[in-house]
Motif scaffolding. Structure first.
Motif, PDB file in Angstrom:
ATOM      1  N   ARG A  12     -17.979 -17.402 -52.903  1.00 26.64           N
ATOM      2  CA  ARG A  12     -17.909 -18.676 -52.172  1.00 26.64           C
ATOM      3  C   ARG A  12     -17.314 -18.431 -50.792  1.00 26.64           C
ATOM      4  O   ARG A  12     -16.191 -17.943 -50.679  1.00 26.64           O
ATOM      5  CB  ARG A  12     -17.065 -19.682 -52.924  1.00 26.64           C
ATOM      6  N   MET A  13     -18.089 -18.752 -49.772  1.00 27.94           N
ATOM      7  CA  MET A  13     -17.656 -18.561 -48.386  1.00 27.94           C
ATOM      8  C   MET A  13     -17.142 -19.886 -47.830  1.00 27.94           C
ATOM      9  O   MET A  13     -17.693 -20.938 -48.127  1.00 27.94           O
ATOM     10  CB  MET A  13     -18.820 -18.050 -47.542  1.00 27.94           C
ATOM     11  N   GLN A  14     -16.082 -19.788 -47.023  1.00 30.52           N
ATOM     12  CA  GLN A  14     -15.517 -20.969 -46.369  1.00 30.52           C
ATOM     13  C   GLN A  14     -15.379 -20.696 -44.882  1.00 30.52           C
ATOM     14  O   GLN A  14     -15.173 -19.554 -44.469  1.00 30.52           O
ATOM     15  CB  GLN A  14     -14.147 -21.299 -46.963  1.00 30.52           C
ATOM     16  N   TRP A  15     -15.469 -21.762 -44.099  1.00 30.14           N
ATOM     17  CA  TRP A  15     -15.313 -21.619 -42.657  1.00 30.14           C
ATOM     18  C   TRP A  15     -13.900 -21.141 -42.339  1.00 30.14           C
ATOM     19  O   TRP A  15     -12.930 -21.637 -42.908  1.00 30.14           O
ATOM     20  CB  TRP A  15     -15.585 -22.960 -41.949  1.00 30.14           C
ATOM     21  N   ASP A  16     -13.790 -20.170 -41.435  1.00 28.50           N
ATOM     22  CA  ASP A  16     -12.482 -19.651 -41.039  1.00 28.50           C
ATOM     23  C   ASP A  16     -11.749 -20.609 -40.103  1.00 28.50           C
ATOM     24  O   ASP A  16     -10.527 -20.658 -40.094  1.00 28.50           O
ATOM     25  CB  ASP A  16     -12.623 -18.281 -40.355  1.00 28.50           C
ATOM     26  N   VAL A  34     -12.239 -24.710 -38.301  1.00 23.59           N
ATOM     27  CA  VAL A  34     -13.031 -25.939 -38.159  1.00 23.59           C
ATOM     28  C   VAL A  34     -13.640 -26.007 -36.765  1.00 23.59           C
ATOM     29  O   VAL A  34     -14.778 -26.411 -36.593  1.00 23.59           O
ATOM     30  CB  VAL A  34     -12.153 -27.185 -38.430  1.00 23.59           C
ATOM     31  N   VAL A  79     -17.332 -17.240 -41.426  1.00 27.86           N
ATOM     32  CA  VAL A  79     -17.016 -17.657 -42.778  1.00 27.86           C
ATOM     33  C   VAL A  79     -16.469 -16.450 -43.531  1.00 27.86           C
ATOM     34  O   VAL A  79     -16.814 -15.309 -43.238  1.00 27.86           O
ATOM     35  CB  VAL A  79     -18.253 -18.224 -43.513  1.00 27.86           C
ATOM     36  N   SER A  80     -15.583 -16.726 -44.504  1.00 27.42           N
ATOM     37  CA  SER A  80     -14.982 -15.652 -45.300  1.00 27.42           C
ATOM     38  C   SER A  80     -14.907 -16.055 -46.760  1.00 27.42           C
ATOM     39  O   SER A  80     -14.876 -17.224 -47.093  1.00 27.42           O
ATOM     40  CB  SER A  80     -13.555 -15.346 -44.810  1.00 27.42           C
ATOM     41  N   GLY A  81     -14.834 -15.040 -47.589  1.00 26.70           N
ATOM     42  CA  GLY A  81     -14.644 -15.234 -49.015  1.00 26.70           C
ATOM     43  C   GLY A  81     -14.064 -13.968 -49.615  1.00 26.70           C
ATOM     44  O   GLY A  81     -14.187 -12.885 -49.042  1.00 26.70           O
ATOM     45  N   GLN A 118     -16.311 -11.160 -44.357  1.00 29.32           N
ATOM     46  CA  GLN A 118     -16.384 -12.099 -43.245  1.00 29.32           C
ATOM     47  C   GLN A 118     -17.744 -11.926 -42.570  1.00 29.32           C
ATOM     48  O   GLN A 118     -18.192 -10.789 -42.351  1.00 29.32           O
ATOM     49  CB  GLN A 118     -15.268 -11.860 -42.234  1.00 29.32           C
ATOM     50  N   GLY A 163     -21.089 -17.346 -39.413  1.00 30.50           N
ATOM     51  CA  GLY A 163     -21.494 -18.551 -40.123  1.00 30.50           C
ATOM     52  C   GLY A 163     -22.804 -19.146 -39.657  1.00 30.50           C
ATOM     53  O   GLY A 163     -23.446 -19.895 -40.387  1.00 30.50           O
TER      54      GLY A 163
END
Length: 152
Positions: free
Chosen positions: A37-41, A43, A53-55, A129, A132
């Motif tokens: 699951r990747m999330q924005w580093d 906003v 994005v990182s996970g 990383q 995105g």
């Protein structure tokens, strides 16, 4: 005399086949989750910066180094170039393998010295990383390991 020369040639040929770069069997390794699951580093990235994005996930690495048991060499983690652009992996370890970082298209040293009998095992915490804007929703990362064996 011809038999002695032929035996020497066979011995030298078999020794040379063990020297060089080889792919390491890591088929016993296990990833804790099949999907990362990747999330924005950030906003709102700063002006001129790419949104990344990182996970993170845990991998139980098991490298079969038996073919090179007792030989000296260096083991590297590799990651092929990705169609979606630059990807960076960083990791920590439990101590058998070296911690480090790797960009797609490169290889990084994870072990150096005498090759142990059987499996070289460690648990790594891997953080990925990526850009995105370029990352495809379902991209597969194919990490692998190589060994450079020293000549006899």
């Amino acid at each position: 005399m011809k038999r002695v020369i032929a035996a020497c040639i066979l011995f030298c040929a078999s020794a040379l086949s063990l020297a060089g770069t080889h792919r390491v069997d890591d088929s016993a390794s296990q990833v804790t989750a099949n999907t990362l699951r990747m999330q924005w580093d950030s906003v709102a990235p700063r002006s001129g910066e790419r949104p990344t994005v990182s996970g993170a996930l845990t991998v139980w690495v098991r490298l079969n180094l038996a073919p090179w048991q007792g030989r000296n060499g260096r083991v590297y983690m590799t990651l092929p170039v990705q169609a979606s652009g630059p990807i960076t992996a960083t990791w920590t370890t439990q101590g058998r393998l070296l911690p480090g970082s790797l960009r797609a298209g490169e290889r990084t040293l994870v072990y150096s010295g005498a090759m142990p009998a059987g499996l070289l095992e460690d648990t790594i915490r891997l953080t990925i990383q990526a850009d995105g804007q370029k990352l495809v929703r379902t991209e597969q990362l194919n990490f692998s390991f190589e060994i450079d064996v020293e000549d006899l």
